[in-house]
Scaffold this motif. Structure first.
Motif, PDB file in Angstrom:
ATOM      1  N   GLY A 384       0.752  -1.237   0.000  1.00 25.25           N
ATOM      2  CA  GLY A 384       0.000   0.000   0.000  1.00 25.25           C
ATOM      3  C   GLY A 384       0.784   1.289   0.000  1.00 25.25           C
ATOM      4  N   PRO A 385       0.055   2.427  -0.054  1.00 31.92           N
ATOM      5  CA  PRO A 385       0.697   3.740  -0.143  1.00 31.92           C
ATOM      6  C   PRO A 385       1.147   4.254   1.213  1.00 31.92           C
ATOM      7  N   VAL A 386       2.423   4.577   1.320  1.00 32.66           N
ATOM      8  CA  VAL A 386       2.963   5.136   2.564  1.00 32.66           C
ATOM      9  C   VAL A 386       3.858   6.312   2.216  1.00 32.66           C
ATOM     10  N   TYR A 387       3.591   7.447   2.843  1.00 27.62           N
ATOM     11  CA  TYR A 387       4.461   8.602   2.629  1.00 27.62           C
ATOM     12  C   TYR A 387       5.655   8.524   3.569  1.00 27.62           C
ATOM     13  N   GLN A 388       6.772   8.966   3.087  1.00 23.71           N
ATOM     14  CA  GLN A 388       7.964   9.047   3.919  1.00 23.71           C
ATOM     15  C   GLN A 388       7.818  10.210   4.899  1.00 23.71           C
ATOM     16  N   ARG A 389       8.140  10.000   6.141  1.00 26.48           N
ATOM     17  CA  ARG A 389       8.039  11.054   7.147  1.00 26.48           C
ATOM     18  C   ARG A 389       9.167  12.057   6.978  1.00 26.48           C
ATOM     19  N   GLU A 409      14.924  12.952 -13.326  1.00 31.13           N
ATOM     20  CA  GLU A 409      13.809  12.917 -14.277  1.00 31.13           C
ATOM     21  C   GLU A 409      13.673  11.538 -14.906  1.00 31.13           C
ATOM     22  N   ILE A 410      14.804  10.962 -15.311  1.00 35.47           N
ATOM     23  CA  ILE A 410      14.769   9.606 -15.874  1.00 35.47           C
ATOM     24  C   ILE A 410      14.259   8.619 -14.833  1.00 35.47           C
ATOM     25  N   THR A 411      14.820   8.677 -13.636  1.00 39.74           N
ATOM     26  CA  THR A 411      14.462   7.735 -12.573  1.00 39.74           C
ATOM     27  C   THR A 411      13.005   7.888 -12.167  1.00 39.74           C
ATOM     28  N   GLN A 412      12.531   9.103 -12.116  1.00 43.62           N
ATOM     29  CA  GLN A 412      11.137   9.357 -11.756  1.00 43.62           C
ATOM     30  C   GLN A 412      10.185   8.664 -12.722  1.00 43.62           C
ATOM     31  N   HIS A 413      10.473   8.759 -14.023  1.00 44.53           N
ATOM     32  CA  HIS A 413       9.629   8.107 -15.018  1.00 44.53           C
ATOM     33  C   HIS A 413       9.690   6.585 -14.883  1.00 44.53           C
ATOM     34  N   VAL A 414      10.883   6.053 -14.640  1.00 49.11           N
ATOM     35  CA  VAL A 414      11.033   4.600 -14.474  1.00 49.11           C
ATOM     36  C   VAL A 414      10.220   4.119 -13.272  1.00 49.11           C
ATOM     37  N   MET A 415      10.323   4.819 -12.151  1.00 46.31           N
ATOM     38  CA  MET A 415       9.654   4.402 -10.925  1.00 46.31           C
ATOM     39  C   MET A 415       8.137   4.532 -11.022  1.00 46.31           C
ATOM     40  N   GLU A 417       6.403   3.859 -13.533  1.00 46.56           N
ATOM     41  CA  GLU A 417       5.905   2.706 -14.275  1.00 46.56           C
ATOM     42  C   GLU A 417       5.618   1.516 -13.362  1.00 46.56           C
ATOM     43  N   VAL A 418       6.273   1.448 -12.204  1.00 45.79           N
ATOM     44  CA  VAL A 418       6.055   0.328 -11.282  1.00 45.79           C
ATOM     45  C   VAL A 418       5.377   0.764  -9.997  1.00 45.79           C
ATOM     46  N   GLY A 419       4.798   1.968  -9.994  1.00 51.60           N
ATOM     47  CA  GLY A 419       3.959   2.355  -8.863  1.00 51.60           C
ATOM     48  C   GLY A 419       4.615   3.159  -7.768  1.00 51.60           C
ATOM     49  N   PHE A 420       5.792   3.742  -8.017  1.00 48.75           N
ATOM     50  CA  PHE A 420       6.420   4.615  -7.027  1.00 48.75           C
ATOM     51  C   PHE A 420       6.407   6.055  -7.546  1.00 48.75           C
ATOM     52  N   GLN A 421       5.960   6.976  -6.741  1.00 48.98           N
ATOM     53  CA  GLN A 421       5.987   8.391  -7.089  1.00 48.98           C
ATOM     54  C   GLN A 421       7.059   9.084  -6.254  1.00 48.98           C
ATOM     55  N   LEU A 422       7.992   9.732  -6.936  1.00 53.10           N
ATOM     56  CA  LEU A 422       9.092  10.418  -6.262  1.00 53.10           C
ATOM     57  C   LEU A 422       8.858  11.926  -6.297  1.00 53.10           C
ATOM     58  N   ASP A 423       9.179  12.583  -5.192  1.00 55.73           N
ATOM     59  CA  ASP A 423       9.102  14.036  -5.137  1.00 55.73           C
ATOM     60  C   ASP A 423      10.500  14.595  -4.941  1.00 55.73           C
ATOM     61  N   ARG A 424      10.928  15.459  -5.863  1.00 58.62           N
ATOM     62  CA  ARG A 424      12.290  15.981  -5.846  1.00 58.62           C
ATOM     63  C   ARG A 424      12.534  16.907  -4.663  1.00 58.62           C
ATOM     64  N   VAL A 429       8.762   9.612  -1.079  1.00 62.19           N
ATOM     65  CA  VAL A 429       8.309   8.522  -1.937  1.00 62.19           C
ATOM     66  C   VAL A 429       6.885   8.147  -1.560  1.00 62.19           C
ATOM     67  N   LEU A 430       6.075   7.888  -2.580  1.00 62.96           N
ATOM     68  CA  LEU A 430       4.721   7.374  -2.357  1.00 62.96           C
ATOM     69  C   LEU A 430       4.551   6.130  -3.210  1.00 62.96           C
ATOM     70  N   ARG A 431       4.050   5.071  -2.600  1.00 64.20           N
ATOM     71  CA  ARG A 431       3.784   3.847  -3.358  1.00 64.20           C
ATOM     72  C   ARG A 431       2.299   3.745  -3.649  1.00 64.20           C
ATOM     73  N   ILE A 432       1.960   3.458  -4.893  1.00 63.88           N
ATOM     74  CA  ILE A 432       0.562   3.336  -5.303  1.00 63.88           C
ATOM     75  C   ILE A 432       0.076   1.930  -4.976  1.00 63.88           C
TER      76      ILE A 432
END
Length: 455
Positions: A384-389, A409-415, A417-424, A429-432
């Motif tokens: 499930g989705p968990v935000y990093q504290r 930018e490259i890594t963000q697009h790769v991640m 695709e497998v359900g991880f959202q990165l915030d610069r 990190v957020l998992r879908i």
């Protein structure tokens, strides 16, 4: 292009993935029709779904009397689909060491356009089929029946076809460059590549199919398999990573001179995704100690055929041995082929856009960072989705801050695709939740193998 297109269409009309199987190749299309029989294959590492191989045999072929079945085939228009998608990536890596300045950059873009396609569904119900086949007996001496490992018959009872001709256009561009500066020396190099592809789907092309499982009874008649149960993978992706890593680690033992050649072929394959299906099938045959059927390559596009032939050549597989004959593989060769097979299977699970991103990651030399990131956050947050504290000094947060803007930018697009959202900004990190574990596992396997080859 064919497989990636059918996968996208199926993901739209069957988003949960419980009903339809996308057709993998235009050569399979003619065998993916109602009443055609399928061979059940081994379960894939990266998917909990069954896998099937279409055959030219139909259900009527295996009946003793050989007569056609009399039934009504339901037909209806179900959907209209079109697509216009584009993506672009670029990366730049610079190293400043005293009087030497070395820089490398890579950029790429991909766009897919699919003309509007109207789809028609042809279907027959299980009960209608069994009523039409009532008292018809299966020929136990038929070649297809004799190769069956049990009394289960897998038959296509529903097909999604194109109603009219349609086309898919793919445009891909990539450029890499190297700059090397010293006090008395200046050198620059630039390599560019562009690729235009067009694939036409004739009217009546099979896009997807639905499978029904029948059972041959004691009196050699057919019935539904009432004992069938649906099993789910309860093993987490984290539990599967260790044995996968052990197999893929064989790539690190490859001789130093061979690694760059192997990596170059993989990079070519990343740009020709349609070669993955052919190579996967041939590697399966090799691991069964059989010479692969090279005749398949004669029906494959030239670029894809070249990629497959280069890979097989590096693995020591030659055309000279007739197909179907036993191969004599050394333990070392088998280990490399098995590791290669897992890499190819992992890449087969990915969209063409992700393959381009992985190629860009290799060129930007960030595969090792991405591997660490995937391993850490998937192990830490398997559900499930968990935000990093904000107050946590987590290793994944540190890794994110180590990427340059272009690398991120490259890594963000790769991640993504497998359900991880990165915030610069916050390095969070957020998992879908609805992302499949198999997708994460496939990315882990691909990154692990690429990292072994880049090492």
């Amino acid at each position: 292009m064919f497989q990636s297109t059918t996968k996208k269409i199926v993901s739209e009309i069957d988003p949960d993935g419980f009903t339809l199987f996308p057709v993998k190749s235009p050569y399979d299309s003619q065998n993916c029709k109602p009443l055609h029989l399928l061979l059940k294959k081994k379960k894939q590492l990266f998917s909990s779904r069954e896998h099937y191989a279409p055959t030219p045999f139909t259900l009527t072929d295996i009946f003793i009397d050989g007569q056609d079945l009399d039934f009504g085939l339901s037909s209806s228009i179900i959907a209209c689909f079109s697509q216009d998608f584009s993506t672009s990536v670029k990366a730049q890596v610079c190293v400043d060491s005293g009087h030497v300045d070395v820089g490398a950059h890579v950029s790429g873009s991909s766009s897919d356009t699919m003309s509007s396609v109207e789809m028609r569904k042809h279907t027959i119900s299980d009960r209608t089929l069994l009523d039409a086949a009532k008292d018809r007996k299966v020929n136990r001496e038929h070649p297809f029946v004799k190769q069956m490992k049990n009394n289960m018959v897998y038959v296509i009872l529903e097909v999604i076809e194109t109603e009219h001709a349609c086309s898919v256009n793919n445009s891909a561009k990539a450029a890499t460059g190297l700059k090397f500066l010293m006090k008395l020396l200046k050198a620059e190099a630039e390599v560019g590549m562009s690729q235009e592809k067009k694939l036409t789907f004739p009217a009546g092309t099979s896009i997807a199919y639905k499978v029904s499982e029948l059972k041959i009874g004691q009196n050699d008649t057919l019935d539904l398999n009432w004992e069938k149960c649906y099993e789910c993978f309860k093993t987490s992706s984290s539990d599967k990573k260790e044995p996968l890593a052990t197999i893929l680690a064989e790539l690190t033992k490859m001789c130093v001179d061979k690694k760059p050649l192997f990596l170059n072929v993989i990079l070519e394959i990343l740009g020709h995704g349609d070669s993955l299906t052919v190579l996967d099938e041939m590697l399966d045959q090799i691991l069964d100690n059989l010479q692969p059927d090279f005749q398949v390559l004669d029906r494959t596009e030239e670029d894809n055929r070249a990629c497959v032939e280069k890979m097989l050549d590096l693995l020591g597989i030659k055309r000279e041995v007739p197909p179907g004959e036993t191969l004599a593989l050394t333990p070392e060769s088998r280990a490399i082929i098995r590791a290669t097979n897992i890499l190819i299977r992992s890449l087969s699970e990915m969209d063409p856009e992700t393959l381009i991103l992985l190629a860009s990651s290799v060129k930007a030399e960030i595969i090792s960072k991405q591997l660490k990131l995937v391993t850490i956050i998937d192990d830490r947050w398997p559900d499930g989705p968990v935000y990093q504290r904000e107050d946590e000094e987590d290793p994944e947060k540190f890794l994110i801050t180590q990427f340059t803007d272009e690398e991120f930018e490259i890594t963000q697009h790769v991640m993504e695709e497998v359900g991880f959202q990165l915030d610069r900004e916050s390095a969070s990190v957020l998992r879908i939740m609805n992302q499949k574990q198999g997708d994460v596992l496939a990315l882990f396997a691909a990154l692990y193998a690429l990292n072994a080859l880049c090492d």
